[in-house]
Design a protein around this motif. Sequence first.
Motif, PDB file in Angstrom:
ATOM      1  N   GLN A  32      27.276  -2.823  30.156  1.00 34.28           N
ATOM      2  CA  GLN A  32      28.093  -1.720  29.619  1.00 34.28           C
ATOM      3  C   GLN A  32      27.269  -0.439  29.651  1.00 34.28           C
ATOM      4  N   SER A  34      28.742   2.828  29.238  1.00 42.63           N
ATOM      5  CA  SER A  34      29.379   3.954  28.554  1.00 42.63           C
ATOM      6  C   SER A  34      28.920   4.155  27.112  1.00 42.63           C
ATOM      7  N   CYS A  43      33.419  -2.497  25.080  1.00 42.68           N
ATOM      8  CA  CYS A  43      34.669  -2.034  25.662  1.00 42.68           C
ATOM      9  C   CYS A  43      35.622  -3.224  25.849  1.00 42.68           C
ATOM     10  N   THR A  45      37.809  -3.753  28.013  1.00 42.86           N
ATOM     11  CA  THR A  45      37.889  -4.179  29.411  1.00 42.86           C
ATOM     12  C   THR A  45      36.817  -5.212  29.731  1.00 42.86           C
ATOM     13  N   GLN A  55      43.703  -7.884  30.698  1.00 41.64           N
ATOM     14  CA  GLN A  55      43.414  -7.020  29.563  1.00 41.64           C
ATOM     15  C   GLN A  55      44.481  -7.103  28.467  1.00 41.64           C
ATOM     16  N   SER A  59      43.630  -7.955  24.658  1.00 37.63           N
ATOM     17  CA  SER A  59      44.028  -6.992  23.620  1.00 37.63           C
ATOM     18  C   SER A  59      44.813  -7.674  22.513  1.00 37.63           C
ATOM     19  N   LYS A  75      37.178   4.290  18.832  1.00 34.96           N
ATOM     20  CA  LYS A  75      37.633   4.946  20.062  1.00 34.96           C
ATOM     21  C   LYS A  75      36.660   6.065  20.413  1.00 34.96           C
ATOM     22  N   ARG A  78      38.152   7.763  26.457  1.00 35.08           N
ATOM     23  CA  ARG A  78      39.280   6.940  26.916  1.00 35.08           C
ATOM     24  C   ARG A  78      39.167   5.485  26.504  1.00 35.08           C
ATOM     25  N   TRP A  79      38.050   5.084  25.961  1.00 36.56           N
ATOM     26  CA  TRP A  79      37.797   3.676  25.742  1.00 36.56           C
ATOM     27  C   TRP A  79      37.865   3.286  24.273  1.00 36.56           C
ATOM     28  N   SER A  80      38.184   2.026  24.070  1.00 40.01           N
ATOM     29  CA  SER A  80      38.151   1.427  22.731  1.00 40.01           C
ATOM     30  C   SER A  80      37.043   0.381  22.723  1.00 40.01           C
ATOM     31  N   TYR A  81      36.214   0.454  21.699  1.00 40.16           N
ATOM     32  CA  TYR A  81      35.062  -0.432  21.584  1.00 40.16           C
ATOM     33  C   TYR A  81      35.221  -1.351  20.375  1.00 40.16           C
TER      34      TYR A  81
END
Length: 110
Positions: A32, A34, A43, A45, A55, A59, A75, A78-81
């Motif tokens: 990872q 980011s 993330c 993904t 995904q 989710s 958040k 654009r990503w959710s962690y």
Amino acid sequence: MDTSIQMKAMSSEVRVTILRLLAKPHEHFADQWSADPAELGVCMTLIAKALGVAQPTASRHLEILVQAGFVTVAKKHRWSYCARNEPMIAEYLEWLARELAIGKGSQGAV
């Protein structure tokens, strides 16, 4: 927290696997780039990829873990962690140990 939601969350091997993976984020999600997986979380993904599922499937499992309080979501851009909520997991395990204790004086409704 509603223990019935927590028990539902723990009744899936996929959700237990997610909690195991998130327990050692640097080990399982070292790629990872980011954000630091131990600081911010992992993330969604990458969690789906680690599980080998789509995904939306990952989710849905994560949403149940969030409802149970076992996972938090942050958040960033654009990503959710996702990260484990260690105090809530510990509280659930303590509750479960009390409920399953031998010689427990009172019995709750089933």
